[in-house]
Design an enzyme around this catalytic site. Structure first.
Site, short mmCIF file in Angstrom:
data_model
loop_
_atom_site.label_atom_id
_atom_site.label_comp_id
_atom_site.label_asym_id
_atom_site.label_seq_id
_atom_site.Cartn_x
_atom_site.Cartn_y
_atom_site.Cartn_z
N ARG A 116 0.81 -1.24 0.00
CA ARG A 116 0.00 0.00 0.00
C ARG A 116 0.83 1.28 0.00
NH1 ARG A 116 -2.99 -2.83 4.05
NH2 ARG A 116 -4.67 -4.01 3.11
N LYS A 138 1.60 10.75 -12.00
CA LYS A 138 0.71 9.83 -12.71
C LYS A 138 1.48 8.54 -12.98
CE LYS A 138 -2.72 12.46 -15.27
NZ LYS A 138 -3.31 12.64 -16.62
N GLU A 180 6.34 16.50 -26.70
CA GLU A 180 5.79 16.95 -25.42
C GLU A 180 6.29 18.35 -25.07
OE1 GLU A 180 3.46 15.40 -23.64
OE2 GLU A 180 3.55 13.30 -24.24
N LYS A 222 4.90 22.13 -15.74
CA LYS A 222 4.16 20.96 -15.26
C LYS A 222 3.99 21.04 -13.74
CE LYS A 222 3.18 16.22 -15.61
NZ LYS A 222 3.30 14.99 -16.37
N GLU A 232 -6.19 15.84 -11.41
CA GLU A 232 -6.85 16.15 -12.68
C GLU A 232 -8.36 16.30 -12.56
OE1 GLU A 232 -5.04 14.18 -16.02
OE2 GLU A 232 -6.85 14.37 -17.20
N ARG A 236 -5.33 20.29 -14.91
CA ARG A 236 -4.30 19.33 -15.29
C ARG A 236 -4.62 18.62 -16.60
NH1 ARG A 236 -0.79 15.04 -11.64
NH2 ARG A 236 0.34 14.20 -13.41
N ASN A 240 -3.10 16.97 -21.50
CA ASN A 240 -3.49 15.92 -22.44
C ASN A 240 -3.68 16.43 -23.86
OD1 ASN A 240 -3.61 13.60 -20.73
ND2 ASN A 240 -5.36 14.55 -19.74
N HIS A 243 -3.38 14.10 -26.74
CA HIS A 243 -3.31 12.75 -26.20
C HIS A 243 -4.56 11.92 -26.48
CE1 HIS A 243 0.27 14.26 -24.33
NE2 HIS A 243 0.49 13.14 -23.68
N HIS A 247 -3.56 8.68 -28.05
CA HIS A 247 -3.78 7.36 -27.43
C HIS A 247 -4.50 6.43 -28.39
CE1 HIS A 247 -3.40 8.85 -22.98
NE2 HIS A 247 -2.23 8.66 -23.56
N HIS A 260 5.11 7.09 -28.18
CA HIS A 260 4.07 7.93 -27.59
C HIS A 260 4.14 9.37 -28.11
CE1 HIS A 260 1.34 9.59 -24.64
NE2 HIS A 260 2.29 10.38 -24.16
#
Lengths: 353, 353
Positions: A116, A138, A180, A222, A232, A236, A240, A243, A247, A260
């Site tokens: 955890r 993330k 990016e 960032k 997010e 935030r 994306n 993206h 994606h 990517h």
């Protein structure tokens, strides 16, 4: 050394950026009794020994992944968990992610879930991970039905960016990272876009001073966004940009075919086309975006044979979908972007027919 | 209806406790467009229809696990993820855990990780999950090398406890839940221990009023501890009384042979024996503990053939281990417990030889 602080209360941490940082053990904030380095079989031969020598520790082990996005899976996550348990890694040990986005994302997710929650630091070795994925917490693995579908928000204890490692980065990977970098300019900083246009050659020559400034600028942008909106809920999502389309490209091709950043580059152009269709960008601005991407050897079109209908199933399971409605990050002016939630199928079809 | 509030700032939530609660749709705090119920093949035939009828929703699906601790695995976690993605479950949907600790723990972990976090509610159907595992946000799956080794802290939006469901609970499972109830008394509440001694018969007869008070009392104690120490930096570790020995028993036997509560019962007696050896409990107090456990049909000895050396490898990878040192929760007086970190192998060997 440049230091960018990510301000998140008790989860705050520094991003340290410098050439030869991996030669400087004093850069580490604290010591641990047990360290496990997670890397891949491409990066390890280059930098594992340097990173090992940062740590004076009796218990140090290394787990190597095969290189590539195709290994950012729940299965590999399970293998790492087994490795940690076999080596009796304690909850108060330290995990070190040495590699690009794949290594960073999977290691961060392991750190989030091992007993955890364990500590980890990021040592990103690609431009993309230095300016984006190593910062902000993330973490995730992919699922055959969607990228980054299984993950957590888990902040590292520290991010160490040695800009010298970019000298061993293949040029295609460097270019993918530039996608990016250019993204930050399109989200919120037209001046930074001009800076990139003016310094294309020095950036490509890996001029240490220009690269340091560029990486710091991206990390600072960032860090500011993440400090405002860690999980997010709003702002935030701007990160994306490109993206949602990107994606879909990665998933449609099968992970690993395009990098990517390459998919994000083509995705940003698609987002910009929607903006132009809405009157938010001029043709000249779109051309400037395409030109800069192309100067870094990045694609400005989706892969051959991929039509808009192929994007739909992936975009409709995107994490930004809310109340059944797709949501896109779109430039609403040059160097300014917003989350837009009224784009529908027919608009996309008419633009990309 | 009893309501216990878990106070965790913006992650606060209520635990509602009442007979026939599953007949009361007004108990739900808010609505969702898409609901997925996760349950198992034992509980579903009994309560799935009631729970479905709580929700007026167009998109409702059910995923059933096989019943048992043996299925609280990373593999089943992956199957659930696939199911959610196949059904295009959105990040703003609701997961519902309908079942005991296994269903609650795995559903909570799925909720923690699905697209980096979705909402979920707990509808615990065993006494153990009502008084313990459904409250406080500990979620996890097991690994062959250790119980709950892969998990997260993830608070539910709500916990719904219908005490009527205990009427269909097998008596062995009810007894296992009583082990956790008795645990609360030993941690911090000698008066509650007396209450349990005095009401053994009415508890076993499932007297609605006594059961309601008992469940509420346990949930309140747990809520208070969790509010002080959500991620177990200190005080929350007390809830692990009997669990260090107990987890070793479960792992050594193979998960599912003994119920978790049975292992905890034997583990609490072992912890009490260490306390007696240190002069913190009298023989008479130890006898009272054993007598109450036995009245509920719980074991007070480790499984046949399991010697102290068999416990060691498991206890040394326990999540409470810090700086290489085992840490145990031990009663330091009757109705009062502490985390103790100076228990060593030779002390354990001399007590349990």
């Amino acid at each position: 050394m440049h230091r960018v602080q990510v301000e998140l209360g008790e989860r705050s941490y520094p991003i340290d950026i410098a050439p030869s940082l991996l030669q400087q053990p004093e850069c580490l904030l604290r010591t641990y009794r047990h360290v496990i380095i997670i890397s891949n079989d491409t990066v390890a031969p280059l930098y594992l020994e340097s990173v090992k020598s940062l740590f004076e520790v009796s218990q140090l082990h290394t787990f190597l992944l095969p290189d590539g996005e195709a290994y950012k899976t729940l299965e590999q996550f399970g293998h790492i968990m087994t490795f940690l348990l076999e080596h009796k890694f304690p909850r108060d040990g330290l995990l070190v992610a040495l590699g690009g986005g794949v290594v960073g994302d999977i290691t961060g997710f392991v750190a989030a879930c091992y007993q955890r929650g364990a500590d980890f630091i990021q040592i990103p070795t690609t431009l993309l991970s230095q300016v984006d994925s190593s910062v902000g917490g993330k973490t995730a693995v992919n699922h055959p039905l969607g990228k980054n579908m299984i993950g957590a928000f888990k902040q590292p204890q520290q991010v160490l960016i040695d800009t010298d490692v970019l000298t061993t980065l293949p040029s295609r990977e460097f270019a993918a990272g530039m996608a990016e970098v250019i993204k930050y300019a399109l989200i919120a900083d037209a001046d930074f876009f001009s800076f990139l246009e003016q310094h294309t050659s020095t950036i490509q020559a890996l001029d240490s001073e220009v690269i340091g400034r560029m990486v710091q600028h991206c990390c600072q942008m960032k860090a500011d966004i993440v400090a405002m909106d860690e999980t997010e809920q709003g702002q935030r999502a701007l990160l994306n940009l490109g993206h949602t389309f990107g994606h879909a490209i990665e998933a449609w091709l099968g992970y690993g075919r395009w990098l990517h950043g390459e998919a994000v580059a083509a995705g940003m152009v698609m987002a910009a086309r929607v903006s132009m269709h809405r009157g938010w960008l001029t043709q000249a601005e779109l051309d400037r975006i395409c030109a800069l991407l192309q100067r870094f050897g990045l694609p400005i079109e989706p892969p051959e044979g991929m039509v808009i209908a192929d994007f739909m199933p992936f975009m409709k399971t995107d994490k930004k979908v809310r109340a059944g409605q797709m949501r896109f990050v779109l430039p609403t002016a040059f160097g300014y972007s917003k989350v837009i939630d009224d784009v529908n199928d027919s608009e996309l079809q008419s633009i990309f027919a």
